[in-house]
Design a protein around this motif. Structure first.
Motif, PDB file in Angstrom:
ATOM      1  N   LYS A 119       0.825  -1.207   0.000  1.00 64.29           N
ATOM      2  CA  LYS A 119       0.000   0.000   0.000  1.00 64.29           C
ATOM      3  C   LYS A 119       0.862   1.262   0.000  1.00 64.29           C
ATOM      4  N   ARG A 120       1.986   1.190   0.676  1.00 62.80           N
ATOM      5  CA  ARG A 120       2.870   2.348   0.795  1.00 62.80           C
ATOM      6  C   ARG A 120       3.618   2.622  -0.509  1.00 62.80           C
ATOM      7  N   PHE A 121       3.947   1.559  -1.244  1.00 62.33           N
ATOM      8  CA  PHE A 121       4.695   1.705  -2.499  1.00 62.33           C
ATOM      9  C   PHE A 121       3.929   1.015  -3.638  1.00 62.33           C
ATOM     10  N   PRO A 122       2.843   1.618  -4.121  1.00 59.86           N
ATOM     11  CA  PRO A 122       2.016   0.971  -5.138  1.00 59.86           C
ATOM     12  C   PRO A 122       2.601   1.036  -6.554  1.00 59.86           C
ATOM     13  N   MET A 123       3.491   2.017  -6.796  1.00 58.31           N
ATOM     14  CA  MET A 123       3.991   2.228  -8.156  1.00 58.31           C
ATOM     15  C   MET A 123       5.247   1.405  -8.425  1.00 58.31           C
ATOM     16  N   LYS A 124       5.346   0.898  -9.649  1.00 57.96           N
ATOM     17  CA  LYS A 124       6.546   0.181 -10.064  1.00 57.96           C
ATOM     18  C   LYS A 124       7.670   1.174 -10.298  1.00 57.96           C
ATOM     19  N   ARG A 125       8.848   0.836  -9.741  1.00 62.05           N
ATOM     20  CA  ARG A 125       9.987   1.737  -9.817  1.00 62.05           C
ATOM     21  C   ARG A 125      11.204   1.111 -10.502  1.00 62.05           C
ATOM     22  N   GLY A 126      11.087  -0.156 -10.900  1.00 63.04           N
ATOM     23  CA  GLY A 126      12.235  -0.805 -11.526  1.00 63.04           C
ATOM     24  C   GLY A 126      11.825  -2.079 -12.238  1.00 63.04           C
ATOM     25  N   ASN A 127      12.722  -2.572 -13.059  1.00 66.39           N
ATOM     26  CA  ASN A 127      12.494  -3.817 -13.793  1.00 66.39           C
ATOM     27  C   ASN A 127      13.018  -4.982 -12.953  1.00 66.39           C
ATOM     28  N   LEU A 128      12.121  -5.905 -12.592  1.00 70.33           N
ATOM     29  CA  LEU A 128      12.484  -6.986 -11.680  1.00 70.33           C
ATOM     30  C   LEU A 128      13.572  -7.882 -12.272  1.00 70.33           C
ATOM     31  N   SER A 129      13.467  -8.189 -13.539  1.00 67.98           N
ATOM     32  CA  SER A 129      14.473  -9.049 -14.181  1.00 67.98           C
ATOM     33  C   SER A 129      15.845  -8.394 -14.184  1.00 67.98           C
ATOM     34  N   PHE A 130      15.864  -7.072 -14.414  1.00 66.62           N
ATOM     35  CA  PHE A 130      17.133  -6.336 -14.416  1.00 66.62           C
ATOM     36  C   PHE A 130      17.755  -6.339 -13.023  1.00 66.62           C
ATOM     37  N   ILE A 131      16.923  -6.111 -12.006  1.00 67.35           N
ATOM     38  CA  ILE A 131      17.416  -6.098 -10.626  1.00 67.35           C
ATOM     39  C   ILE A 131      18.003  -7.455 -10.254  1.00 67.35           C
ATOM     40  N   ARG A 132      17.272  -8.517 -10.605  1.00 70.82           N
ATOM     41  CA  ARG A 132      17.737  -9.861 -10.260  1.00 70.82           C
ATOM     42  C   ARG A 132      19.050 -10.187 -10.980  1.00 70.82           C
ATOM     43  N   SER A 133      19.158  -9.812 -12.245  1.00 68.64           N
ATOM     44  CA  SER A 133      20.376 -10.110 -12.998  1.00 68.64           C
ATOM     45  C   SER A 133      21.584  -9.388 -12.398  1.00 68.64           C
ATOM     46  N   LYS A 134      21.388  -8.153 -11.945  1.00 70.95           N
ATOM     47  CA  LYS A 134      22.478  -7.402 -11.329  1.00 70.95           C
ATOM     48  C   LYS A 134      22.901  -8.038  -9.998  1.00 70.95           C
ATOM     49  N   LEU A 135      21.934  -8.471  -9.203  1.00 72.06           N
ATOM     50  CA  LEU A 135      22.252  -9.099  -7.922  1.00 72.06           C
ATOM     51  C   LEU A 135      22.905 -10.468  -8.124  1.00 72.06           C
ATOM     52  N   ASP A 136      22.461 -11.206  -9.131  1.00 69.09           N
ATOM     53  CA  ASP A 136      23.092 -12.498  -9.433  1.00 69.09           C
ATOM     54  C   ASP A 136      24.561 -12.301  -9.807  1.00 69.09           C
ATOM     55  N   ALA A 137      24.839 -11.237 -10.558  1.00 71.18           N
ATOM     56  CA  ALA A 137      26.222 -10.960 -10.942  1.00 71.18           C
ATOM     57  C   ALA A 137      27.063 -10.518  -9.741  1.00 71.18           C
ATOM     58  N   LEU A 138      26.404  -9.880  -8.767  1.00 69.95           N
ATOM     59  CA  LEU A 138      27.099  -9.402  -7.568  1.00 69.95           C
ATOM     60  C   LEU A 138      27.362 -10.529  -6.571  1.00 69.95           C
ATOM     61  N   TYR A 139      26.570 -11.581  -6.650  1.00 70.16           N
ATOM     62  CA  TYR A 139      26.662 -12.677  -5.661  1.00 70.16           C
ATOM     63  C   TYR A 139      28.050 -13.302  -5.647  1.00 70.16           C
ATOM     64  N   PHE A 140      28.540 -13.562  -4.441  1.00 69.17           N
ATOM     65  CA  PHE A 140      29.830 -14.229  -4.259  1.00 69.17           C
ATOM     66  C   PHE A 140      29.718 -15.129  -3.036  1.00 69.17           C
ATOM     67  N   ARG A 141      29.857 -16.435  -3.256  1.00 69.94           N
ATOM     68  CA  ARG A 141      29.745 -17.382  -2.140  1.00 69.94           C
ATOM     69  C   ARG A 141      30.966 -17.240  -1.236  1.00 69.94           C
ATOM     70  N   LEU A 142      30.724 -16.844  -0.002  1.00 66.69           N
ATOM     71  CA  LEU A 142      31.817 -16.566   0.919  1.00 66.69           C
ATOM     72  C   LEU A 142      32.428 -17.855   1.455  1.00 66.69           C
ATOM     73  N   PRO A 143      33.744 -17.895   1.614  1.00 68.49           N
ATOM     74  CA  PRO A 143      34.402 -19.091   2.148  1.00 68.49           C
ATOM     75  C   PRO A 143      34.180 -19.197   3.654  1.00 68.49           C
ATOM     76  N   PRO A 144      34.489 -20.353   4.248  1.00 67.84           N
ATOM     77  CA  PRO A 144      34.400 -20.482   5.713  1.00 67.84           C
ATOM     78  C   PRO A 144      35.304 -19.464   6.401  1.00 67.84           C
ATOM     79  N   ARG A 145      34.921 -19.084   7.596  1.00 68.59           N
ATOM     80  CA  ARG A 145      35.669 -18.059   8.315  1.00 68.59           C
ATOM     81  C   ARG A 145      36.801 -18.647   9.160  1.00 68.59           C
ATOM     82  N   ARG A 146      37.077 -19.916   8.988  1.00 70.29           N
ATOM     83  CA  ARG A 146      38.185 -20.527   9.714  1.00 70.29           C
ATOM     84  C   ARG A 146      38.706 -21.724   8.936  1.00 70.29           C
ATOM     85  N   THR A 147      39.868 -22.242   9.359  1.00 75.09           N
ATOM     86  CA  THR A 147      40.456 -23.450   8.781  1.00 75.09           C
ATOM     87  C   THR A 147      40.821 -24.393   9.917  1.00 75.09           C
TER      88      THR A 147
END
Length: 337
Positions: free
Chosen positions: A184-212
């Protein structure tokens, strides 16, 4: 879809089951695994809530979103809800007791029924840090879309003190109503969902364990899961059998190799396999490795095998659902007592 485990969770899970009992870090590792397991149970409860919610417009959910910023610092977000009208960062906490907040000091703490006072990392600061990072990313992508965060408490027996009243935190059962208000607070579309997802997928980086861990600190052999990994199983007529509880499994060896992959490395030689599993015969080890269908690299003494990331197969994910459901029930029972 089942909640994805982080690399650090997988490492601590394997380490808790493999670390020598007399190791000085054994108790601390077990405690850390218990906390991670509680967190994962809360995140799966979130996933269940969201799977039952009907979004008014197209939406996508990314669980356990991990990445690095331009300075090399890491970000791990429990969930991201993506819509064309707004983006929501969810920070999930599975904390019992009564929760309090001192905003001037940025102090987030709880008091348990026995009066014990315990401080926690401030979840508002954690989520705000993620928000600032994503806002900078969105600006670089020429995206102008509302980006918000909230903290959800997955332990329904937790109590929220009035000091938290004006901050974005609530019990997980209130998430559907919160999403309705955002629609209700944000009824208007402000971005392309596919574009947002593609950018976040490209940004994703699986982090390694924090210890050995050094290999010498790990217990050898195919360990019995039904005995909480206390006893070494024996190979009998095509199956691995525990001499104590008599549990029988044909896949226990795969879990052993999974432990090796997570804790040591994804490549294993015949000699390393014999040492870690506890097999004397080189010929027998070769037959077992070939039967497992592992990718073989090299020839002669330089031969090694690749342990695949999915060596446990789908049955382990089914077990995970059951185990975390039981874990959640145990926590609820403990809260009642």
């Amino acid at each position: 879809m089942i909640q994805q485990k982080s690399s650090h969770y997988l490492f601590i899970e394997a380490l808790a089951n493999r670390l020598r009992i007399e190791d000085l870090d054994a108790v601390a590792v077990k405690d850390e695994f218990y906390r991670l397991e509680a967190g994962l149970a809360g995140e799966m409860r979130l996933q269940q809530i969201l799977s039952e919610y009907s979004f008014k417009h197209d939406a996508q959910i990314i669980y356990n979103f991990e990445c690095k910023n331009e300075k090399g610092s890491t970000h791990q977000m429990d969930a991201l809800i993506l819509t064309a009208s707004f983006i929501l960062i969810l920070e999930v906490k599975q904390i019992a007791g009564t929760l309090f907040y001192k905003p001037a000091q940025h102090e987030f703490y709880r008091i348990q029924d026995d009066g014990i006072h315990e401080n926690f990392p401030n979840p508002f600061d954690q989520a705000y840090r993620h928000q600032l990072f994503l806002e900078n990313q969105f600006a670089s992508w020429k995206l102008d879309i509302p980006l918000l965060y909230t903290v959800v408490i997955a332990n329904y027996r937790a109590k929220l003190d009035n000091s938290l009243q004006n901050f974005p935190i609530f019990h997980i059962s209130g998430l559907p109503r919160f999403l309705e208000n955002l629609n209700k607070r944000f009824p208007m579309k402000r971005g392309n969902l596919s574009f947002i997802r593609s950018k976040l997928d490209a940004l994703y980086f699986r982090l390694p364990p924090r210890r050995t861990v050094e290999s010498s600190r790990l217990r050898r052999g195919v360990l019995c899961r039904d005995c909480k990994y206390l006893h070494v199983m024996h190979y009998v007529s095509g199956s691995w059998v525990c001499p104590i509880c008599r549990f029988k499994s044909k896949n226990a060896l795969k879990e052993t190799l999974h432990h090796y992959r997570i804790l040591i490395k994804p490549e294993i030689t015949n000699r390393e396999f014999r040492d870690f599993v506890g097999i004397d015969s080189m010929h027998t080890a070769s037959k077992i490795l070939m039967r497992l269908g592992l990718e073989m690299v090299g020839n002669g003494r330089g031969t090694y095998y690749i342990i695949p990331e999915n060596i446990l197969g789908e049955e382990k994910y089914i077990e995970l659902c059951f185990e975390l459901d039981m874990f959640g029930r145990e926590m609820e029972s403990a809260s009642k007592s």
